[in-house]
Design an enzyme around this catalytic site. Structure first.
Site, PDB file in Angstrom:
ATOM      1  N   THR A 201     -21.332  63.983 -45.722  1.00 15.05           N
ATOM      2  CA  THR A 201     -21.065  63.343 -44.662  1.00 15.05           C
ATOM      3  C   THR A 201     -19.538  63.567 -44.357  1.00 15.05           C
ATOM      4  O   THR A 201     -18.681  63.574 -45.449  1.00 15.05           O
ATOM      5  CB  THR A 201     -21.388  61.867 -44.864  1.00 15.05           C
ATOM      6  OG1 THR A 201     -22.815  61.685 -45.036  1.00 15.05           O
ATOM      7  CG2 THR A 201     -20.923  61.090 -43.201  1.00 15.05           C
ATOM      8  N   LEU A 230     -33.167  57.784 -41.080  1.00 17.17           N
ATOM      9  CA  LEU A 230     -31.708  57.377 -40.916  1.00 17.17           C
ATOM     10  C   LEU A 230     -31.239  57.395 -42.255  1.00 17.17           C
ATOM     11  O   LEU A 230     -31.827  56.624 -43.083  1.00 17.17           O
ATOM     12  CB  LEU A 230     -31.793  56.395 -39.810  1.00 17.17           C
ATOM     13  CG  LEU A 230     -31.748  56.463 -38.464  1.00 17.17           C
ATOM     14  CD1 LEU A 230     -31.575  54.959 -37.706  1.00 17.17           C
ATOM     15  CD2 LEU A 230     -30.869  57.390 -37.846  1.00 17.17           C
ATOM     16  N   GLY A 231     -29.942  57.726 -42.468  1.00 16.07           N
ATOM     17  CA  GLY A 231     -29.399  57.524 -43.730  1.00 16.07           C
ATOM     18  C   GLY A 231     -28.551  56.326 -43.496  1.00 16.07           C
ATOM     19  O   GLY A 231     -28.529  55.456 -42.582  1.00 16.07           O
ATOM     20  N   ASP A 232     -27.439  56.179 -44.344  1.00 16.39           N
ATOM     21  CA  ASP A 232     -26.667  55.020 -44.224  1.00 16.39           C
ATOM     22  C   ASP A 232     -25.470  55.182 -43.130  1.00 16.39           C
ATOM     23  O   ASP A 232     -24.804  54.169 -42.716  1.00 16.39           O
ATOM     24  CB  ASP A 232     -25.804  54.838 -45.733  1.00 16.39           C
ATOM     25  CG  ASP A 232     -24.831  56.303 -45.905  1.00 16.39           C
ATOM     26  OD1 ASP A 232     -25.450  57.129 -45.902  1.00 16.39           O
ATOM     27  OD2 ASP A 232     -23.804  55.978 -46.404  1.00 16.39           O
ATOM     28  N   THR A 252     -20.522  58.665 -48.876  1.00 22.73           N
ATOM     29  CA  THR A 252     -20.993  60.052 -48.641  1.00 22.73           C
ATOM     30  C   THR A 252     -22.320  60.098 -49.612  1.00 22.73           C
ATOM     31  O   THR A 252     -22.077  59.480 -50.677  1.00 22.73           O
ATOM     32  CB  THR A 252     -20.198  61.066 -48.710  1.00 22.73           C
ATOM     33  OG1 THR A 252     -20.757  62.341 -48.131  1.00 22.73           O
ATOM     34  CG2 THR A 252     -19.434  61.051 -49.965  1.00 22.73           C
ATOM     35  N   GLY A 253     -23.210  60.973 -49.519  1.00 22.33           N
ATOM     36  CA  GLY A 253     -24.365  61.133 -50.419  1.00 22.33           C
ATOM     37  C   GLY A 253     -25.662  60.541 -50.090  1.00 22.33           C
ATOM     38  O   GLY A 253     -25.622  60.662 -48.821  1.00 22.33           O
ATOM     39  N   MET A 254     -26.157  60.318 -50.912  1.00 16.45           N
ATOM     40  CA  MET A 254     -27.592  59.907 -50.738  1.00 16.45           C
ATOM     41  C   MET A 254     -27.724  58.581 -50.136  1.00 16.45           C
ATOM     42  O   MET A 254     -27.449  57.453 -50.565  1.00 16.45           O
ATOM     43  CB  MET A 254     -28.521  59.901 -52.086  1.00 16.45           C
ATOM     44  CG  MET A 254     -30.113  59.653 -51.802  1.00 16.45           C
ATOM     45  SD  MET A 254     -30.950  60.486 -50.779  1.00 16.45           S
ATOM     46  CE  MET A 254     -31.177  61.754 -51.626  1.00 16.45           C
ATOM     47  N   GLY A 255     -28.014  58.557 -48.768  1.00 18.57           N
ATOM     48  CA  GLY A 255     -27.817  57.188 -47.989  1.00 18.57           C
ATOM     49  C   GLY A 255     -28.760  56.238 -48.322  1.00 18.57           C
ATOM     50  O   GLY A 255     -28.351  54.935 -48.144  1.00 18.57           O
TER      51      GLY A 255
END
Length: 341
Positions: A201, A230-232, A252-255
């Site tokens: 992201t 949807l992620g974070d 950023t990363g795994m939401g």
């Protein structure tokens, strides 16, 4: 720490020793104003656009919008319409923005719009809502004058998607979840074939010359994700949070991991308690590890933060996460974040 390439660039400009003295000041009580920081190497170019606004005493909100628009318009795997699609072959974008007054806006799962960050800002400024999603977000964007881009994949994304389909043996069909097929897989891979994490992201936070903070976050989400995931990034308090009395943070990363701990809100609250930005980011990462050690060990999450003094920092789960820092015309460099594992 400063990576080798950035150090050599600074040294060639005669800025190597100056960098270390200023970085020490920024992380241990000095700070900079104005300053902008953003995630990953794409942040270097994004910072340049943001800095043009900040150096002329512009508003942090304008800077963080203009900065990430550069990444949205570029060709890359994980941000903008040229990025990888969901598992049904459609690119959906998420974005959020937040200003110094606590105003915020976001869009989720929006299609065919080149600059979702700008739509998020319009949601913030022109509606009583915080988030619009899907078709409604697209309708709002069109009503606001944003053109609909062609519904097509970039060459890179199409090639990557076709390769994934071969391995996943996924056959996109309408209403597949109601077709009687057992299970819901395949799901998005944690990493791409080249080893890169599948959830980058660009998040950006800035402190302007007047001492006001703002932030932005924009992404295409995980490549080959389930349709509707949807992620974070579009969630205020998860992918982005700003409190003008304290500081700002983005993730950023795994939401899913960030959402589970309300990550950026946690980072800002830790700074409110007196933690320096890096230490606050570290505590948030430790919270993720504590929740589920094995899951944390298999994923990547990174946080970056700025406090009201202009001190900055970041921390992540795994090695490899870096962020871009800019506080001058010739001072725009990458920092390798410290990591838990």
């Amino acid at each position: 720490m400063l990576n080798r390439k950035s150090f050599l660039q600074l040294s060639s400009l005669g800025l190597g020793s100056l960098y270390f003295s200023k970085l020490n000041a920024a992380t241990r009580g000095g700070g900079f104003k104005p300053i902008v920081i953003s995630t990953w190497a794409e942040g270097i170019n994004a910072n340049k656009a943001a800095w043009e606004i900040l150096k002329n005493k512009g508003r942090a909100l304008d800077a963080v919008e203009a900065g990430v628009m550069v990444t949205e318009a570029s060709q890359n795997c994980c941000v903008g319409l040229g990025a990888n699609p969901d598992r049904d072959g459609i690119v959906t974008l998420d974005a959020s923005i937040m200003d110094e007054n606590g105003n915020c806006g976001s869009v989720g799962a929006i299609e065919r719009i080149k600059h979702p960050i700008s739509v998020a800002r319009r949601v913030m400024e022109k509606t009583p809502h915080v988030m619009l999603v899907g078709q409604g977000a697209q309708q709002f964007a069109v009503a606001e004058g944003f053109p609909l881009e062609p519904q097509k994949l970039s060459d890179d994304a199409e090639r990557t998607y076709k390769e994934w389909l071969k391995k996943a043996e996924y056959k996109p069909v309408i209403n597949i979840e109601n077709s009687g097929q057992k299970g819901h897989g395949p799901f998005a891979p944690t990493r791409f074939d080249n080893g890169d994490w599948n959830h980058d992201t660009i998040g950006m936070i800035a402190l302007d010359a007047t001492g006001n903070l703002s932030g932005s976050c924009t992404t295409s989400g995980m490549g080959f994700k389930m349709r509707g995931r949807l992620g974070d990034s579009p969630i205020i308090g998860a992918g982005l949070f700003v409190d003008n009395e304290v500081g700002a943070a983005t993730a950023t990363g795994m939401g899913e991991e960030v959402i589970r701990i309300c990550g950026t809100h946690l980072v800002v609250e830790l700074m409110r308690q007196g933690y320096k930005p890096e230490d606050a980011c570290k505590k948030a990462v430790e919270r993720i590890v504590k929740k589920n050690y094995e899951r944390a060990k298999a994923n990547q999450v990174g946080f970056i933060a700025i406090n009201k003094k202009g001190e900055f920092g970041g921390f992540c789960l795994q090695s490899g996460f870096n962020f871009a820092v800019c506080y001058g015309d010739n001072t725009n460099f990458m920092v390798d974040a410290k990591h838990y594992f």
